[in-house]
Design an enzyme around this catalytic site. Sequence first.
Site, PDB file in Angstrom:
ATOM      1  CE  LYS A 296     -41.241 -77.461  -6.471  1.00  0.00           C
ATOM      2  NZ  LYS A 296     -40.610 -76.228  -7.462  1.00  0.00           N
TER       3      LYS A 296
ATOM      4  CD  GLU B 180     -39.003 -70.795  -9.411  1.00  0.00           C
ATOM      5  OE1 GLU B 180     -38.795 -71.485 -10.291  1.00  0.00           O
ATOM      6  OE2 GLU B 180     -39.140 -70.815  -8.184  1.00  0.00           O
TER       7      GLU B 180
ATOM      8  CG  HIS C 274     -36.061 -67.983  -7.138  1.00  0.00           C
ATOM      9  ND1 HIS C 274     -35.893 -68.120  -8.418  1.00  0.00           N
ATOM     10  CD2 HIS C 274     -36.216 -69.328  -6.489  1.00  0.00           C
ATOM     11  CE1 HIS C 274     -36.091 -69.258  -8.720  1.00  0.00           C
ATOM     12  NE2 HIS C 274     -35.969 -70.165  -7.651  1.00  0.00           N
TER      13      HIS C 274
END
EC number: 4.1.1.39
Length: 466
Positions: free
Chosen positions: A166, A195, A285
């Site tokens: 992140k 994703e 994912h």
Amino acid sequence: GVGFKAGVKDYKLTYYTPEYETKDTDILAAFRVTPQPGVPPEEAGAAVAAESSTGTWTTVWTDGLTSLDRYKGRCYQIEPVAGEENQYIAYVAYPLDLFEEGSVTNMFTSIVGNVFGFKALRALRLEDLRIPPAYVKTFQGPPHGIQVERDKLNKYGRPLLGCTIKPKLGLSAKNYGRAVYECLRGGLDFTKDDENVNSQPFMRWRDRFLFCAEAIYKSQAETGEIKGHYLNATAGTCEEMIKRAVFARELGVPIVMHDYLTGGFTANTSLAHYCRDNGLLLHIHRAMHAVIDRQKNHGIHFRVLAKALRMSGGDHIHAGTVVGKLEGEREITLGFVDLLRDDFIEKDRSRGIYFTQDWVSLPGVLPVASGGIHVWHMPALTEIFGDDSVLQFGGGTLGHPWGNAPGAVANRVALEACVQARNEGRDLAREGNEIIREASKWSPELAAACEVWKEIKFEFEAMDTL
């Protein structure tokens, strides 16, 4: 006359067959049916069987050219759902010949393609599927599976640790690679593309792949452990997706990633075949799953999407946490975790498993626990998921007050402490906090993490209770 009786059909005459004995080769489905007021459950169940197999709304001349008995779906059992008014579980058996071999796409088009818009039903949910061995054997399944992955990574006797990088959008490729390096250097096994990181203007895929590969090799050299980063190969076309997977293979990295629901089962199965042929692990994912599986009485339960993924192919798949920020009832989650990992799973309604499933040695998939978890959750996660799992701490790594590498250290120390405590026979459920506290005396990184997250909880009533 033309030799057949024209007119709109009464489905239950043809498609409701309570005396039918299911065959070992049938695909069996359990639907949660909510009929419109005034529609009897048998008619609703029969309508589901008809509309998802051979039926059309009226009698047609060409019916005479085929054998309905050989090709029709049959509703063979209906039971009311306890505690729900006007809701039923309808069991439907489909003959194997209705499905193309090795195509999850065709299986879904047939079973759920049309029937969910049917007017006689207020709502419809596919709760479970029994895939017969004869059909399972037409699928390659996961590129490698759990045992082969452990052997490739040389990691045994503990869950694997991951972290999603992140902020997920906006980093340059070089800074992204730096974040990857710090996490892997600190002690994680894997880091992960988010994703929705594909190939955007601020970071094109090729640049990201290159810097992440550099991070992997540098951290491997310094730690003596095998490292990986899930390079997201999801793309706008299948050709572009394969191109990205090829580049990953050329870089020599161990694993790529795919968003299997947004990318689609056809693309996913192609990628899984490529990964097996070229020694790449495949992380899956489930972006978009809640659109399909969140409503209790309409849609498709995630356990069906999980089974479909095992057939299509993937070595890891996200499967809820039981403890973090995303919902997931414990027993239900453990039910589909077993469906992903084990070779033979007994029918068990208390865990949402409607059918006994025999995977006839199709490789297993590692469940990934991810979303809102941190060091205090480690004992519970180790206890609930056991060794064959990937525990992913995004914010729970990168949110560490001292930075990424210390965040990774904190998670690795917490995990090793939990595994050791379990192996010594301690009760993780009861002594979890104590185990983490003890370990933090020896690890300033873990102590700092314990301080930051001591009070965080995400508590809501679960949506999907059986």
